[in-house]
Design a protein around this motif. Sequence first.
Motif, short mmCIF file in Angstrom:
data_model
loop_
_atom_site.label_atom_id
_atom_site.label_comp_id
_atom_site.label_asym_id
_atom_site.label_seq_id
_atom_site.Cartn_x
_atom_site.Cartn_y
_atom_site.Cartn_z
N ASN A 1 -10.13 -19.03 -2.81
CA ASN A 1 -10.04 -17.56 -2.79
C ASN A 1 -10.63 -17.00 -1.50
O ASN A 1 -11.62 -17.49 -0.99
CB ASN A 1 -10.80 -16.96 -3.98
CG ASN A 1 -10.21 -17.42 -5.30
OD1 ASN A 1 -9.01 -17.52 -5.45
ND2 ASN A 1 -11.07 -17.71 -6.26
N ILE A 2 -9.99 -15.97 -0.99
CA ILE A 2 -10.50 -15.28 0.20
C ILE A 2 -10.50 -13.77 -0.06
O ILE A 2 -9.95 -13.00 0.70
CB ILE A 2 -9.65 -15.61 1.45
CG1 ILE A 2 -8.15 -15.54 1.13
CG2 ILE A 2 -10.02 -16.93 2.03
CD1 ILE A 2 -7.28 -15.71 2.35
N TRP A 3 -11.14 -13.38 -1.16
CA TRP A 3 -11.23 -11.96 -1.50
C TRP A 3 -11.96 -11.20 -0.40
O TRP A 3 -12.92 -11.69 0.20
CB TRP A 3 -11.97 -11.78 -2.82
CG TRP A 3 -11.18 -12.22 -4.01
CD1 TRP A 3 -9.92 -11.85 -4.35
CD2 TRP A 3 -11.63 -13.13 -5.01
NE1 TRP A 3 -9.54 -12.47 -5.51
CE2 TRP A 3 -10.56 -13.25 -5.95
CE3 TRP A 3 -12.80 -13.84 -5.23
CZ2 TRP A 3 -10.64 -14.07 -7.08
CZ3 TRP A 3 -12.89 -14.65 -6.35
CH2 TRP A 3 -11.82 -14.76 -7.25
N ASN A 4 -11.51 -9.99 -0.18
CA ASN A 4 -12.12 -9.12 0.82
C ASN A 4 -13.27 -8.35 0.17
O ASN A 4 -13.05 -7.44 -0.62
CB ASN A 4 -11.08 -8.15 1.38
CG ASN A 4 -11.61 -7.33 2.53
OD1 ASN A 4 -12.81 -7.30 2.78
ND2 ASN A 4 -10.73 -6.67 3.26
N SER A 5 -14.50 -8.74 0.51
CA SER A 5 -15.68 -8.07 -0.03
C SER A 5 -16.26 -7.05 0.94
O SER A 5 -17.28 -6.44 0.67
CB SER A 5 -16.76 -9.11 -0.38
OG SER A 5 -16.27 -10.03 -1.32
N GLY A 6 -15.60 -6.89 2.09
CA GLY A 6 -16.08 -5.96 3.09
C GLY A 6 -15.57 -4.55 2.87
O GLY A 6 -14.89 -4.25 1.88
N LYS A 7 -15.90 -3.68 3.82
CA LYS A 7 -15.50 -2.27 3.71
C LYS A 7 -14.07 -2.03 4.16
O LYS A 7 -13.40 -1.13 3.68
CB LYS A 7 -16.47 -1.41 4.53
CG LYS A 7 -17.90 -1.41 4.01
CD LYS A 7 -18.78 -0.51 4.87
CE LYS A 7 -20.21 -0.50 4.34
NZ LYS A 7 -21.09 0.37 5.17
N GLU A 8 -13.60 -2.84 5.11
CA GLU A 8 -12.26 -2.65 5.66
C GLU A 8 -11.22 -3.34 4.79
O GLU A 8 -11.41 -4.48 4.36
CB GLU A 8 -12.18 -3.19 7.08
CG GLU A 8 -13.16 -2.56 8.05
CD GLU A 8 -12.75 -1.16 8.44
OE1 GLU A 8 -11.56 -0.82 8.31
OE2 GLU A 8 -13.63 -0.40 8.90
N THR A 9 -10.13 -2.66 4.49
CA THR A 9 -9.01 -3.28 3.77
C THR A 9 -7.78 -3.26 4.67
O THR A 9 -7.62 -2.38 5.53
CB THR A 9 -8.70 -2.52 2.47
OG1 THR A 9 -8.40 -1.15 2.77
CG2 THR A 9 -9.87 -2.59 1.51
N TYR A 10 -6.93 -4.26 4.48
CA TYR A 10 -5.75 -4.41 5.33
C TYR A 10 -4.51 -4.59 4.47
O TYR A 10 -4.54 -5.20 3.41
CB TYR A 10 -5.94 -5.61 6.26
CG TYR A 10 -7.16 -5.49 7.13
CD1 TYR A 10 -7.12 -4.76 8.31
CD2 TYR A 10 -8.37 -6.08 6.75
CE1 TYR A 10 -8.25 -4.62 9.10
CE2 TYR A 10 -9.50 -5.94 7.54
CZ TYR A 10 -9.44 -5.21 8.71
OH TYR A 10 -10.56 -5.08 9.49
N LYS A 11 -3.40 -4.04 4.97
CA LYS A 11 -2.18 -4.06 4.18
C LYS A 11 -1.47 -5.40 4.23
O LYS A 11 -0.71 -5.74 3.33
CB LYS A 11 -1.23 -2.95 4.63
CG LYS A 11 -0.85 -2.98 6.10
CD LYS A 11 -0.02 -1.77 6.48
CE LYS A 11 0.34 -1.74 7.95
NZ LYS A 11 1.10 -0.53 8.33
N THR A 12 -1.72 -6.19 5.28
CA THR A 12 -1.07 -7.49 5.38
C THR A 12 -1.75 -8.31 6.47
O THR A 12 -2.56 -7.79 7.25
CB THR A 12 0.42 -7.34 5.72
OG1 THR A 12 1.05 -8.64 5.68
CG2 THR A 12 0.62 -6.77 7.11
#
Length: 351
Positions: free
Chosen positions: A39-50
């Motif tokens: 798993n490489i879940w994004n736990s940071g503040k920035e989110t990316y669409k792809t």
Amino acid sequence: MLTLARKSRKMKRLLQVVCTFIAITSFGQGKEPIKFKGNIWNSGKETYKTLTVIDQREDKHIGILPFGNKKEMKEVVFLTTPGNDLKNWYTRDNNEGGKNELVLVLKKLKLSVGETVGKNTEGSIDFSAQTFSKDGSQYHFLYKKDTVLTLSHKDVSELMVKNVSAVFASLLTKTHFAKPTESAVSIDELSDYESYVKNSYEAYKNDSLKDGIYLDHASFFNQTPEPGNYILEKNDKGEVTKAVKEENGKKNKISTYKMFAYVENGKAYKKTFSGFLDLNKNEKGFYVMSNRGYLFPAPSSSSLGMFGLIGGVADAIQQGAKQSKMKRGDKTEIYIDSLTGEYDFQEINLE
């Protein structure tokens, strides 16, 4: 003359046989695909669409390694392409969308094996990649990883292939917590982004450094110290304990643990876990004379936590971590990465 002609014909036949053998061997060679797991879940503040991958590798071949008890030679390959494989893997855990696009620039991925000592064979993962946040046609730098991981195990080929995904996962995890740089570049500057940035840094362009306190690598390389007249306070041993400035009857203190570096009388000093070290400069960049044992005095293996390697390699790493601690007297030039501010260990040994 007749004898020479016969020898020439024999040489031609032999050359044809050798070429045919090489062609047949190459054509029939087995493939060992890299499988991206975990798993490489994004736990940071920035989110990316792809996630988009730009493959800048000069050599697209990853490596031909021996596998299994019979040491069958197989070519390590992506299942499809690095772009498709990494995008599909990333999307499984990150489909919440976002404003910007995450871009991974892959510069190097090479796997190789070396000497065999006893039951174990040495193997290396040579990896280099950078990540950017893409906003329209502009790219904002996020993070980079440029290193050589050296492992030693009886099944080193299998473990290296298994852990390629862990190396990429480490890069992406650090990326999620990275703040995009304010300065942006076009796609043309991505081919040699590091040189582009170095040429713009004041610390590289100028021979002298500004006195003051620097809280991160960006402020140091840009030569923008904390505003105000800070005075360094030192203990009886002459060690800096804090920096203090007084304005309008109020004192503002900066503890040493918050500092990246300070410059006093034009001389730079880098903060480490074990105290401040002279920060020197040559044609390659800024460096400290030290070793891993001094910079990371903790008994646990920082490499294991850094890359999150998986599988049976963990035991080999922990054993090797105890054996590979450098002596305090074995010092070398350790450079500060201009893009991340991290120590640039050219090779991480995980025997």
